[in-house]
Design a protein around this motif. Sequence first.
Motif, PDB file in Angstrom:
ATOM      1  N   CYS A 166      -6.411   2.662   0.937  1.00  0.00           N
ATOM      2  CA  CYS A 166      -7.827   2.650   0.548  1.00  0.00           C
ATOM      3  C   CYS A 166      -8.588   3.888   1.034  1.00  0.00           C
ATOM      4  O   CYS A 166      -9.725   4.114   0.624  1.00  0.00           O
ATOM      5  N   CYS A 224     -12.390  -1.217  -2.074  1.00  0.00           N
ATOM      6  CA  CYS A 224     -10.926  -1.245  -1.991  1.00  0.00           C
ATOM      7  C   CYS A 224     -10.494  -2.184  -0.865  1.00  0.00           C
ATOM      8  O   CYS A 224      -9.622  -3.031  -1.054  1.00  0.00           O
ATOM      9  N   TYR A 225     -11.113  -2.064   0.291  1.00  0.00           N
ATOM     10  CA  TYR A 225     -10.820  -2.992   1.389  1.00  0.00           C
ATOM     11  C   TYR A 225     -11.030  -4.432   0.924  1.00  0.00           C
ATOM     12  O   TYR A 225     -10.222  -5.312   1.192  1.00  0.00           O
TER      13      TYR A 225
END
Length: 298
Positions: free
Chosen positions: A203, A228-229
Motif C-alpha cells: 500500500c 488501500c490499508y
Amino acid sequence: MKLKGTLQAAVLLLVLIHLQISEAIWFPWYFHRYGLEPHSARHRGAGGGGVTAPAASSGKQTMPAGGANKDKNKGGPTCPPGFELKDPKSVREATRICDDNPVLMQLARLYVVSPERIVLLLAQPSLVDSCAEIRDVLSNIHAATSKCVLAPDNIYGKLSEGLDYFKEVVCESDCEGSSRKRFAGLLEAQNCIREMRTDMIECEAPPDWYETRNKSKLCLIYNDVLDCYYTRAAMLCGIEAAKQLRSFAADSMGRAMNQKCEVSKKLPRVVNAMPSLATSSTPMGMAIVTLVLILIFC
Ligand SMILES: *[C@@H]1O[C@H](CO)[C@@H](O)[C@H](O)[C@H]1NC(C)=O
C-alpha cells in the motif's frame, strides 16, 4: 507564488553552493525552503560552533508571512523564522539549530523512513519489544533536540511526532487512555494485522511522496494509501478493524506530514470483506473452532 519562491530558493541555493563549496556539504536540505544561509555563515568568526551571540552584520533573511513567530523572534534578530526561542533567557542555547542527523539515525533503528513505516510498526511480531525500542528511540531523539530546535517542517521532526502518537496509542499501558480506547478494536485485531504486513508494504506510496509541496497531490496520495490499508484490512481482518486501521493511519501519518490533509469521508467498497473478526467468539464461531479442533486431535 509558491513556485516563484521555490525558484528563488533554488537560485539562492545554487549561488550559495557556488560561493561556499565547503559549507554546502552539510547544508541541510530544508534551509532553502526559507531562502536561508547556513547558520555558521551568519555568525562567521564568532566561534563557528553554532552557539553564538547574535551578529548584527546580516539581518535580511526573508521572513515568512506567518504572524505567530513575529513576537517570539524579537529576542534574536538573526534567528531564522521558525527557530523561535523557547525561553528568552537562554538565547545562546535556543539559537542553536539541531543537527538532524542524530534524529535520522534514531528513526532508522525502527526503519521509520516515511509516514507509512510508522503504521507498519503495528505489524511487528511483538508489540512489547517494539514499544520498548520506540520508547528508547523517542527518548534519544528528545535528548538530541533538548538544547536546540528543529525546523518546524523538518521531516525527521515530523516523523518523530508521528512516532510519538504511535507510542501514545499503542504503547501506553493506561487502558483508560482515550486514544487507546478509540482503537481498542485495532489492537485486538493485532494478530490479524500482523498477517497484513506484506499488504501494508504494498500500500505504500512512491518514495518521498510526502515531501511534495503540491497539496492536492499530497492529499490524493495520502487518501489512496489510507484506502488501500482499509481495503486490504477489510478483506483480511473485517470491516471494523479496517475502519480503525484507516483512522489510526490517518492520524499517525497526518502528524508525520507537513501539510494537513482532509481524510476522505467516503469509504471504499469492499465486496469480499471478511466477516467480523469477532467470529471466533460468537457461538457459531466457537462451534466451528471446536469442531476443527476435534477433527484435528481425535
Ligand atoms: C498538483 O497536483 C495535481 C494532481 O496531481 C495536478 O493536477 C496539478 O497540476 C499540480 N499543480 C501544480 C501547481 O503542480
